[in-house]
Design a protein around this motif. Structure first.
Motif, PDB file in Angstrom:
ATOM      1  N   TYR B  31      13.598  26.082  -8.588  1.00  0.00           N
ATOM      2  CA  TYR B  31      13.183  25.263  -9.718  1.00  0.00           C
ATOM      3  C   TYR B  31      12.049  24.327  -9.322  1.00  0.00           C
ATOM      4  O   TYR B  31      12.140  23.614  -8.318  1.00  0.00           O
ATOM      5  CB  TYR B  31      14.363  24.454 -10.265  1.00  0.00           C
ATOM      6  N   TYR B  33       8.882  21.623 -11.131  1.00  0.00           N
ATOM      7  CA  TYR B  33       8.583  20.827 -12.323  1.00  0.00           C
ATOM      8  C   TYR B  33       7.212  20.171 -12.181  1.00  0.00           C
ATOM      9  O   TYR B  33       6.803  19.813 -11.076  1.00  0.00           O
ATOM     10  CB  TYR B  33       9.628  19.710 -12.496  1.00  0.00           C
ATOM     11  N   TYR B  35       5.323  16.776 -13.834  1.00  0.00           N
ATOM     12  CA  TYR B  35       5.435  15.563 -14.628  1.00  0.00           C
ATOM     13  C   TYR B  35       4.076  14.870 -14.663  1.00  0.00           C
ATOM     14  O   TYR B  35       3.261  15.032 -13.763  1.00  0.00           O
ATOM     15  CB  TYR B  35       6.420  14.574 -13.983  1.00  0.00           C
ATOM     16  N   ARG B  44       7.130  11.815 -17.563  1.00  0.00           N
ATOM     17  CA  ARG B  44       7.408  12.731 -18.666  1.00  0.00           C
ATOM     18  C   ARG B  44       7.187  14.167 -18.200  1.00  0.00           C
ATOM     19  O   ARG B  44       6.191  14.474 -17.574  1.00  0.00           O
ATOM     20  CB  ARG B  44       6.522  12.401 -19.871  1.00  0.00           C
ATOM     21  N   TYR B  48       8.203  23.308 -16.670  1.00  0.00           N
ATOM     22  CA  TYR B  48       9.009  23.582 -15.503  1.00  0.00           C
ATOM     23  C   TYR B  48       9.148  25.088 -15.320  1.00  0.00           C
ATOM     24  O   TYR B  48       8.829  25.873 -16.224  1.00  0.00           O
ATOM     25  CB  TYR B  48      10.382  22.905 -15.587  1.00  0.00           C
ATOM     26  N   GLU B  59       8.574  18.041 -22.384  1.00  0.00           N
ATOM     27  CA  GLU B  59       8.400  17.069 -23.474  1.00  0.00           C
ATOM     28  C   GLU B  59       6.955  16.944 -23.945  1.00  0.00           C
ATOM     29  O   GLU B  59       6.695  16.715 -25.121  1.00  0.00           O
ATOM     30  CB  GLU B  59       8.910  15.713 -22.974  1.00  0.00           C
ATOM     31  N   PHE B  90       2.738  14.608 -10.949  1.00  0.00           N
ATOM     32  CA  PHE B  90       3.686  14.849  -9.864  1.00  0.00           C
ATOM     33  C   PHE B  90       4.358  16.196 -10.042  1.00  0.00           C
ATOM     34  O   PHE B  90       4.766  16.572 -11.149  1.00  0.00           O
ATOM     35  CB  PHE B  90       4.764  13.766  -9.836  1.00  0.00           C
ATOM     36  N   GLN B 103      16.127  15.832  -7.451  1.00  0.00           N
ATOM     37  CA  GLN B 103      14.740  16.278  -7.400  1.00  0.00           C
ATOM     38  C   GLN B 103      13.993  15.582  -6.279  1.00  0.00           C
ATOM     39  O   GLN B 103      14.229  14.417  -5.968  1.00  0.00           O
ATOM     40  CB  GLN B 103      14.057  16.044  -8.750  1.00  0.00           C
TER      41      GLN B 103
END
Lengths: 113, 114
Positions: B31, B33, B35, B44, B48, B59, B90, B103
């Motif tokens: 996984y 992500y 942001y 936010r 992902y 979002e 990030f 995370q």
């Protein structure tokens, strides 16, 4: 939309004092996590508390969770200048690997030497 | 730091130009992500990924696309950068501790769109 809302937005204390930061959230969660971010750096995971737990300790950190009030607090005891950073709470709605975190806006903690 | 690097670390670009940010991890995490962090908004989630070629929107995904052709690399593309995309970006991976999934974040990329 932000799930977690931290309070206060900024906190300034003297070295050696305790720092208490609060987080409120809106919907049911599986766990709540606290992260620290030093200036110009990425976030660092501090502690995770599950929804069936009420309190956890890790070194100088103490986290509480009140699911009836949908709130959590992070206590840093005997603060040090090196604790100066931003602190974020993040909530996870399920337990799986695909669970996304929703972060609050953060609290800026300044510890004066 | 879970072996996460981001490149570039800083970039200044002009409105309308395409920009690609790279996240690289060395520990085979499934996984990943992306942001963005802006004053007053916290972090936010943009997009992902839950595996090679498997991605989903977060979002604030408008204006962004992602790709993951290898486990270790997760790319974020701004097809036509706008000033509202000036931010710190990030990358993060998710890993299981004894208690749940935590995370770990990369060092960030500061992007300025002029």
């Amino acid at each position: 939309s932000q799930q977690g809302e931290e309070d206060p937005q900024a906190l300034s204390i003297q070295e050696g004092e305790n720092a208490t930061m609060n987080c409120s959230y809106k919907t049911s969660i599986n766990n709540l996590q606290w992260y620290r971010q030093n200036s110009g750096r990425g976030l660092v995971h501090l502690i995770l508390i599950r929804s069936n737990e009420r309190e956890k300790h890790s070194g100088r950190l103490r986290v509480t969770l009140d699911t009836s009030k949908k709130s959590s607090s992070l206590l840093i005891t005997a603060s040090r200048a090196a604790d100066t950073a931003s602190y974020f709470c993040a909530t996870a709605s399920n337990t799986g690997a695909n669970s996304k975190l929703t972060f609050g806006k953060g609290i800026t903690l300044s510890v004066r030497p | 730091d879970a072996g996460i690097t981001q490149s570039p670390r800083h970039k200044v670009t002009e409105t309308g130009t395409p920009v690609t940010l790279r996240c690289h991890q060395t520990e085979n995490h499934r996984y990943m992500y992306w942001y963005r962090q802006d004053p007053g908004h916290g972090l936010r989630l943009i997009h992902y990924s839950y595996g090679v070629k498997d991605t989903d929107k977060g979002e604030v995904s408008d204006g962004y696309s992602v790709s993951r052709s290898k486990t270790e690399d997760f790319l974020l593309t701004l097809e036509s950068a706008t000033s509202s995309q000036t931010s710190v970006y990030f990358c993060a991976i998710s890993t299981q501790s004894g208690q749940g999934y935590e995370q770990y974040f990369g060092p960030g990329t500061r992007l300025t769109v002029t």
